[in-house]
Design a protein around this motif. Sequence first.
Motif, PDB file in Angstrom:
ATOM      1  N   ASP A   1      29.315  40.576 -61.046  1.00  0.00           N
ATOM      2  CA  ASP A   1      29.361  41.652 -60.054  1.00  0.00           C
ATOM      3  C   ASP A   1      30.808  42.124 -60.021  1.00  0.00           C
ATOM      4  O   ASP A   1      31.650  41.505 -59.377  1.00  0.00           O
TER       5      ASP A   1
ATOM      6  N   THR B   1      30.855  45.798 -55.512  1.00  0.00           N
ATOM      7  CA  THR B   1      29.698  46.304 -54.781  1.00  0.00           C
ATOM      8  C   THR B   1      30.170  47.216 -53.666  1.00  0.00           C
ATOM      9  O   THR B   1      31.119  46.887 -52.960  1.00  0.00           O
TER      10      THR B   1
ATOM     11  N   THR C   1      25.859  48.395 -56.992  1.00  0.00           N
ATOM     12  CA  THR C   1      26.534  47.211 -57.503  1.00  0.00           C
ATOM     13  C   THR C   1      26.844  47.486 -58.967  1.00  0.00           C
ATOM     14  O   THR C   1      25.947  47.834 -59.748  1.00  0.00           O
TER      15      THR C   1
END
Length: 168
Positions: A58, A61, A67
């Motif tokens: 990730d 986000t 994301t």
Amino acid sequence: MSDYFEAFEVSPVPPPGPDATPPEIYRGIYGMPMFVNVPTSDLAASVDFWVRGFGFIDLFTIPGQVTHLRRWRFQDVLLVPTGAPPAPPAVSISFSCVLSQIDEIAQACTALVPGCTAGPRKTPWNTVDLEVITPENARVIITAARALDADSPEARNLEAVGIPLPKG
């Protein structure tokens, strides 16, 4: 097709072979030359699958909006929340890996969503491909180049369409 030339140095994909190792996850910020938007009705479940199944991170986000996932350089996916249920896949998305990662990714994805994988299978263009249908119903192909045997049918096919064989 004589205007093709070797340009492997611009790619993060390592030369194929039994000892090929994947590059590190790329955490730099750059202007993305290509990326995929994947709509999802369950952002948290999708992030979990892509991170634990495919090995993405990730990168960042923006809560409730997007994301941004990343694996290798130029392997960017934007998961975008939507209220719509997933539709059947109309196109596929392909991501490179190295041969040693194919079984690992297949096992991780199957552990998360049993029955979501097909393959791996060898292709006429000298790769091993694993098909994965993700929770948001995206069709993802995880593809690894095989070492090219200059005397193989695959090598002859590449040469026949004017693609020069890699040197070395």
